[in-house]
Design an enzyme around this catalytic site. Structure first.
Site, PDB file in Angstrom:
ATOM      1  N   ASP A  12      18.007  48.741  28.454  1.00 18.01           N
ATOM      2  CA  ASP A  12      16.743  49.475  28.517  1.00 18.01           C
ATOM      3  C   ASP A  12      15.963  49.690  29.742  1.00 18.01           C
ATOM      4  OD1 ASP A  12      14.460  50.734  27.089  1.00 18.01           O
ATOM      5  OD2 ASP A  12      13.751  48.749  26.642  1.00 18.01           O
ATOM      6  N   ASN A  60      18.258  58.467  19.242  1.00 18.05           N
ATOM      7  CA  ASN A  60      17.907  59.137  20.639  1.00 18.05           C
ATOM      8  C   ASN A  60      17.942  60.666  20.503  1.00 18.05           C
ATOM      9  OD1 ASN A  60      19.502  56.705  22.597  1.00 18.05           O
ATOM     10  ND2 ASN A  60      17.365  56.700  21.936  1.00 18.05           N
TER      11      ASN A  60
END
Length: 254
Positions: A12, A60
């Site tokens: 991340d 995503n």
């Protein structure tokens, strides 16, 4: 405590890394791929059995189309550029996630990565692509339900082991340690079933800044944990560590 056999990483912070430098998000993703290469090599050098990387979430797809295209392009580039090196280094590649609705060229690349390396005996590199843990569990339940409906399975025989055997990760041991970079403290729909007894490590550094020294620090932190697996006594005892840093960036404790 002994070293982890399986480490999973939520990579991340690529976008925030880029923003902090006045760069487009695409630059952060490219820097993230470089960090990925470095950590895969480091994991192999350290004799790690399994490394699972959360590369692309099933959520995503809701990102801007340009960013999605860039991420898919980076995946293709990584496989085309790095697959030969992974194979030479005896790395076995496994892909988890839903593939049925992926574009044919992406499916072909993923299949190629698995088929070329399936006999390798070194590091098992598990790439979570188009992966969401809830979706994975739903697909496993549907598979069991079909067997029940067909008279092939007695519902009373369904066990945790049978559910595990129908997940994308069948045959892969549960992660001993899950690392998330960028300071966020959540799993974000990653390995929810498999994380039942995992240790967690949340680091403040963004993924492009994660280095082999951070991996070494994660090993050391894991060695100091006490894992009870639902019991009373730990299987190994050590002093608990209060501060967790990203030594490569001298980040703040989390």
């Amino acid at each position: 405590m002994s070293d982890p056999r399986h480490i999973a990483i939520i990579m991340d912070g690529n976008g925030r890394w880029a923003k902090a430098r006045g760069l487009p998000r695409s630059a952060g993703h490219r820097a993230g791929v470089e960090a990925l290469r470095e950590i895969v090599r480091a994991a192999g050098d350290r004799g790690l059995g399994y490394l699972t990387l959360f590369a692309f979430s099933s959520e995503n797809w809701t990102r801007p189309s340009g960013e999605v295209s860039d991420l898919l392009g980076l995946l293709k580039l990584f496989i085309r550029r790095d697959l030969a090196e992974l194979h030479r280094n005896n790395v076995r590649v496994n892909i988890i996630g839903e593939r049925a609705e992926l574009a044919a060229d992406i499916r072909a690349l993923l299949n190629e990565a698995e088929s070329l390396t399936h006999r390798n005996t070194g590091l098992n590199l598990v790439i979570a692509f188009n992966y969401g843990s809830r979706d994975e569990i739903v697909r496993a339940v549907r598979s069991l339900a079909r067997d029940v409906a067909a008279g092939l399975l007695d519902p009373s025989s369904i066990s945790a082991e049978l559910v595990s055997a129908n997940l994308d990760t069948a045959g892969i041991p549960d992660p001993d340690l899950i690392i998330r970079t960028s300071g966020e403290m959540r799993l974000s729909n990653f390995l929810l079933w498999q994380a039942a007894y995992s240790e967690f490590l949340f680091l403040p550094c963004h993924w492009p800044d994660f280095r082999p020294t951070d991996l070494d620090a994660a090993y050391e932190t894991f060695r100091q944990r006490e894992r009870r697996f639902g019991g009373v006594e730990p299987r190994a005892s050590a002093d608990a560590e209060e501060e967790i840093l990203c030594p490569s960036t001298k980040g703040a404790a989390v």
